[in-house]
Write an enzyme that holds these catalytic residues in place. Structure first.
Site, mmCIF file in Angstrom:
data_model
loop_
_atom_site.group_PDB
_atom_site.id
_atom_site.type_symbol
_atom_site.label_atom_id
_atom_site.label_comp_id
_atom_site.label_asym_id
_atom_site.label_seq_id
_atom_site.Cartn_x
_atom_site.Cartn_y
_atom_site.Cartn_z
ATOM 1 N N ARG A 290 -0.400 3.645 15.071
ATOM 2 C CA ARG A 290 0.019 4.565 14.240
ATOM 3 C C ARG A 290 0.113 6.051 15.243
ATOM 4 N NH1 ARG A 290 -0.328 4.167 8.920
ATOM 5 N NH2 ARG A 290 0.448 5.931 8.658
ATOM 6 N N ARG B 200 3.732 12.965 2.180
ATOM 7 C CA ARG B 200 2.684 11.746 1.236
ATOM 8 C C ARG B 200 3.392 11.761 0.081
ATOM 9 N NH1 ARG B 200 -1.803 7.513 2.346
ATOM 10 N NH2 ARG B 200 -0.463 7.182 4.080
ATOM 11 N N ASP C 39 -1.505 -6.869 2.574
ATOM 12 C CA ASP C 39 -1.604 -5.143 1.716
ATOM 13 C C ASP C 39 -3.142 -5.241 0.637
ATOM 14 O OD1 ASP C 39 -2.203 -2.205 1.027
ATOM 15 O OD2 ASP C 39 0.476 -2.236 1.086
ATOM 16 N N GLN D 236 4.556 3.150 8.544
ATOM 17 C CA GLN D 236 3.819 2.237 9.091
ATOM 18 C C GLN D 236 4.514 1.342 9.653
ATOM 19 O OE1 GLN D 236 0.423 1.930 8.268
ATOM 20 N NE2 GLN D 236 0.659 -0.239 9.405
ATOM 21 N N HIS E 6 7.198 3.213 3.867
ATOM 22 C CA HIS E 6 5.915 3.414 4.129
ATOM 23 C C HIS E 6 6.708 2.870 5.802
ATOM 24 C CE1 HIS E 6 1.784 4.911 5.952
ATOM 25 N NE2 HIS E 6 1.341 4.375 5.303
ATOM 26 N N CYS F 199 -2.209 -3.237 7.349
ATOM 27 C CA CYS F 199 -2.110 -1.784 6.843
ATOM 28 C C CYS F 199 -3.108 -0.290 6.642
ATOM 29 C CB CYS F 199 -1.216 -1.141 6.072
ATOM 30 S SG CYS F 199 -1.560 -1.504 4.216
HETATM 31 N N1 NVA Z 1 1.014 -0.483 -0.834
HETATM 32 C C1 NVA Z 1 -0.487 0.929 -0.629
HETATM 33 C C2 NVA Z 1 -0.593 1.303 1.350
HETATM 34 C C3 NVA Z 1 -1.845 2.258 1.745
HETATM 35 C C4 NVA Z 1 -1.412 2.510 3.142
HETATM 36 C C5 NVA Z 1 -0.374 2.005 -1.257
HETATM 37 O O1 NVA Z 1 0.541 2.582 -1.429
HETATM 38 O O2 NVA Z 1 -1.529 2.600 -1.519
HETATM 39 N N1 CP Z 2 -1.997 2.825 6.672
HETATM 40 C C1 CP Z 2 -2.842 3.596 6.173
HETATM 41 O O1 CP Z 2 -1.198 4.494 5.510
HETATM 42 O O2 CP Z 2 -3.419 4.338 5.894
HETATM 43 P P1 CP Z 2 -3.893 5.656 4.812
HETATM 44 O O3 CP Z 2 -4.055 5.559 3.510
HETATM 45 O O4 CP Z 2 -5.476 6.169 5.569
HETATM 46 O O5 CP Z 2 -2.870 6.885 5.681
#
Ligand code: NVA
Ligand code: CP
Length: 318
Positions: A303, A114, A235, A144, A141, A275
């Site tokens: 997930r 990540r 989101d 997801q 993602h 998400c």
């Molecule tokens: N768009 C959000 C998704 C988090 C799961 C982010 O990147 O922070």
């Molecule tokens: N939806 C998602 O990826 O959540 P986290 O940021 O908690 O992993």
């Protein structure tokens, strides 16, 4: 559709040893086979023991769902996870990615990353000799999106012909939904304020991938975007790394809260997805997130099942 276990195994055999960096890395047969295996794992019809395999987690951003679902998925597969928090490893002190990726390939069997730039993920995949999985970047993602379409499949059965309306920021989650939806024959409408559209190259890529008359649309009127849709999705307005834009974004996204008025425009049987994490009163109203149409916690659970299926496939455990 690869419905039986042999058909699923035959399709997923091609994923052994491969990276999963983008939703577009899979074809429709592979996505459907992963969703079917996820369903079998979720129902208990299928159990998979991979022996003592090890997943390394390199997360340079916060995570609850992705981190824990990967950890639990690996435990259920009879394996282990090592959390390679960059603050506690030499990565945080500047050890080059290319050295880290090669060393970890000697200890682990698969890595989930990540991070911010998609290019960093691509670099990990280049230098590692084991599969690298996208656990979220600023661009995509994809794990997801697999869970999201499993949740839609659970609600509606067949996916082609359904419409998913995503209201909010044209971000990483929106990108993966467009790509994965296009491959599955799901029309995806992105309702977003001007200036916050998804990247045009990803929109074009999704349009080129689209099958079964699926359309990919970007619309600036949120009510028009959700009209008649079977799934409504939102989101956060400010993703990780954009915290300093929070106030500016709150102004820009006024009118884009997924609330009861918006839900009333959708298909009467529409489901609501997010998400998570969510900001109640910003991108989603408290009533909608807790309401009868919400499948948000099933989606979060999924997930675990899709990542367990994905790990089994890339580790060749079928
Ligand atoms: N768009 C959000 C998704 C988090 C799961 C982010 O990147 O922070
Ligand atoms: N939806 C998602 O990826 O959540 P986290 O940021 O908690 O992993």
């Amino acid at each position: 559709m690869a419905a039986n276990s042999q058909g699923v195994a035959a399709v997923l055999a091609d994923l052994k040893g491969l990276d999963f960096l983008s939703s577009a890395d899979l074809n429709v047969e592979q996505i459907l086979a992963l969703l079917e295996l996820s369903r079998q794992l979720k129902s208990g019809e299928r159990r998979i023991d991979l022996g003592n395999r090890v997943l390394g987690l390199i997360f340079t951003k916060a995570s609850t769902r992705t981190r824990v679902s990967f950890q639990v998925a690996m435990a259920r597969l009879g394996g282990q996870t090592v959390d390679l928090n960059p603050q506690l490893t030499q990565l945080g002190r500047g050890e080059p990615l290319e050295d880290t990726a090669r060393v970890l390939s000697r200890f682990c069997d698969v890595i989930a990353v990540r991070t911010f730039a998609q290019q960093e993920l691509i670099d990990y995949a280049h230098w590692a000799s084991i599969p690298v999985l996208n656990a979220l970047t600023d661009l995509e993602h994809p794990c997801q999106a697999l869970a999201d379409f499993l949740t839609m499949q659970e609600a509606f059965g067949e996916l082609p012909g359904q419409t998913l309306a995503y209201v909010g920021d044209g971000n990483n989650v929106a990108h993966s939904l467009m790509l994965c939806g296009a491959l599955l024959g799901v029309s995806v409408r992105i309702g977003c304020p001007k200036g916050f559209e998804p990247l045009p190259e990803v929109v074009n890529q999704a349009r080129n991938l689209a099958v079964a008359d699926a359309s990919i649309e970007v619309i600036s009127d949120p009510l028009a975007a959700v009209r008649g849709a079977q799934a409504l999705y939102t989101d956060v307005w400010a993703s990780m790394g954009q915290e300093q834009e929070q106030l500016e974004r709150e102004k820009a996204f006024r009118g884009f809260c997924l609330n009861e008025d918006m839900l009333a425009e959708a298909d009467p049987h529409a489901i609501v997805l997010h998400c998570l994490p969510a900001h109640r009163g910003e991108e989603i109203s408290p009533g909608v997130i807790e309401g009868g149409s919400s499948r948000i916690f099933d989606q979060a659970e999924n997930r675990l099942h899709v990542q367990q299926a994905l790990l089994a496939a890339v580790l060749g455990g079928l």
